[in-house]
Design a protein around this motif. Structure first.
Motif, PDB file in Angstrom:
ATOM      1  N   SER A 243     -41.617   1.951  -5.825  1.00  0.00           N
ATOM      2  CA  SER A 243     -42.433   1.636  -4.921  1.00  0.00           C
ATOM      3  C   SER A 243     -43.929   1.103  -5.270  1.00  0.00           C
ATOM      4  O   SER A 243     -44.469   0.177  -4.533  1.00  0.00           O
ATOM      5  N   LEU A 244     -44.261   1.404  -6.296  1.00  0.00           N
ATOM      6  CA  LEU A 244     -45.722   0.752  -6.919  1.00  0.00           C
ATOM      7  C   LEU A 244     -45.403  -0.712  -7.024  1.00  0.00           C
ATOM      8  O   LEU A 244     -46.517  -1.594  -7.075  1.00  0.00           O
ATOM      9  N   LEU A 245     -44.397  -1.303  -7.375  1.00  0.00           N
ATOM     10  CA  LEU A 245     -44.026  -2.577  -7.558  1.00  0.00           C
ATOM     11  C   LEU A 245     -44.474  -3.410  -6.072  1.00  0.00           C
ATOM     12  O   LEU A 245     -44.706  -4.638  -6.187  1.00  0.00           O
ATOM     13  N   PHE A 246     -43.941  -2.614  -5.004  1.00  0.00           N
ATOM     14  CA  PHE A 246     -44.042  -3.441  -3.891  1.00  0.00           C
ATOM     15  C   PHE A 246     -45.398  -3.003  -3.159  1.00  0.00           C
ATOM     16  O   PHE A 246     -46.082  -3.935  -2.598  1.00  0.00           O
ATOM     17  N   LYS A 247     -46.041  -1.959  -3.112  1.00  0.00           N
ATOM     18  CA  LYS A 247     -47.161  -1.600  -2.290  1.00  0.00           C
ATOM     19  C   LYS A 247     -47.771  -0.567  -3.342  1.00  0.00           C
ATOM     20  O   LYS A 247     -47.454   0.529  -3.190  1.00  0.00           O
ATOM     21  N   PRO A 248     -48.923  -0.658  -3.631  1.00  0.00           N
ATOM     22  CA  PRO A 248     -49.791   0.429  -4.769  1.00  0.00           C
ATOM     23  C   PRO A 248     -50.159   1.363  -3.942  1.00  0.00           C
ATOM     24  O   PRO A 248     -51.000   1.324  -3.011  1.00  0.00           O
TER      25      PRO A 248
ATOM     26  N   PRO B 207     -51.125   5.546  -4.171  1.00  0.00           N
ATOM     27  CA  PRO B 207     -51.425   6.749  -5.073  1.00  0.00           C
ATOM     28  C   PRO B 207     -50.196   7.796  -5.051  1.00  0.00           C
ATOM     29  O   PRO B 207     -49.833   7.938  -3.898  1.00  0.00           O
ATOM     30  N   TYR B 208     -50.028   8.352  -6.129  1.00  0.00           N
ATOM     31  CA  TYR B 208     -48.699   9.470  -6.215  1.00  0.00           C
ATOM     32  C   TYR B 208     -48.879  10.551  -4.951  1.00  0.00           C
ATOM     33  O   TYR B 208     -47.942  10.885  -4.413  1.00  0.00           O
ATOM     34  N   ASN B 209     -50.075  11.036  -4.901  1.00  0.00           N
ATOM     35  CA  ASN B 209     -50.188  12.180  -4.008  1.00  0.00           C
ATOM     36  C   ASN B 209     -50.081  11.690  -2.597  1.00  0.00           C
ATOM     37  O   ASN B 209     -49.581  12.483  -1.757  1.00  0.00           O
ATOM     38  N   GLN B 210     -50.697  10.421  -2.289  1.00  0.00           N
ATOM     39  CA  GLN B 210     -50.501  10.075  -0.792  1.00  0.00           C
ATOM     40  C   GLN B 210     -49.018   9.647  -0.706  1.00  0.00           C
ATOM     41  O   GLN B 210     -48.458   9.622   0.531  1.00  0.00           O
ATOM     42  N   PHE B 211     -48.248   9.035  -1.585  1.00  0.00           N
ATOM     43  CA  PHE B 211     -46.794   8.592  -1.577  1.00  0.00           C
ATOM     44  C   PHE B 211     -45.946  10.042  -1.105  1.00  0.00           C
ATOM     45  O   PHE B 211     -45.241   9.877  -0.119  1.00  0.00           O
ATOM     46  N   PHE B 212     -46.331  11.181  -1.816  1.00  0.00           N
ATOM     47  CA  PHE B 212     -45.635  12.315  -1.610  1.00  0.00           C
ATOM     48  C   PHE B 212     -46.141  13.400  -0.331  1.00  0.00           C
ATOM     49  O   PHE B 212     -45.566  14.523  -0.200  1.00  0.00           O
ATOM     50  N   ALA B 213     -47.278  13.144  -0.054  1.00  0.00           N
ATOM     51  CA  ALA B 213     -47.946  13.959   1.196  1.00  0.00           C
ATOM     52  C   ALA B 213     -47.089  14.279   2.168  1.00  0.00           C
ATOM     53  O   ALA B 213     -47.188  15.422   2.674  1.00  0.00           O
TER      54      ALA B 213
END
Length: 127
Positions: A73-78, A80-86
């Motif tokens: 997903s970082l390739l498409f939309k950067p 942060p890791y903690n916001q991704f899994f919040a």
């Protein structure tokens, strides 16, 4: 339209999880089969194997979902890791707990000796 996209995403991730988790589940089964053959059925062994199985096979906390999906997903939309899994932390905890409970119950039933009167050498009384 949003509901249809959500249903398709859930189906896609379910199929993806099944494809990636199946080999790990098969490996866990063969380990349990080996443990049953060698009479390793104590609570510590069952607990250890069930934790290992649930860590690798649980739908959300698996390394596939927690490591590879954020990298892709970082390739498409950067993000942060903690916001991704919040949004899914609570679901991840429930998913891991339920998968551990199910694997513990299944493994404890599978590794239980088939003959209830069976006792190992160290459990038999001395003559």
């Amino acid at each position: 339209m949003f509901i249809l996209e959500a249903i398709l995403a859930v189906l896609l991730f379910s199929v993806l999880w099944t494809v990636f988790a199946s080999p790990f589940l098969a490996i866990s089964f063969f380990i349990a089969k080996y443990m049953r053959k060698k009479l390793l059925s104590s609570g510590v062994y069952v607990l250890g194997l069930s934790l290992l199985t649930s860590i690798v096979v649980a739908p959300v906390p698996t390394p596939i979902i927690t490591f590879f999906v954020p990298l892709i997903s970082l390739l498409f939309k950067p993000v942060p890791y903690n916001q991704f899994f919040a949004p899914i932390w609570h679901f991840a905890a429930v998913s891991f707990t339920l998968s551990w409970f199910v694997s513990f119950v299944v493994l404890s039933r599978y590794l239980k000796p088939s003959n209830p009167s069976f006792k190992r050498d160290w459990q038999k009384p001395a003559p």
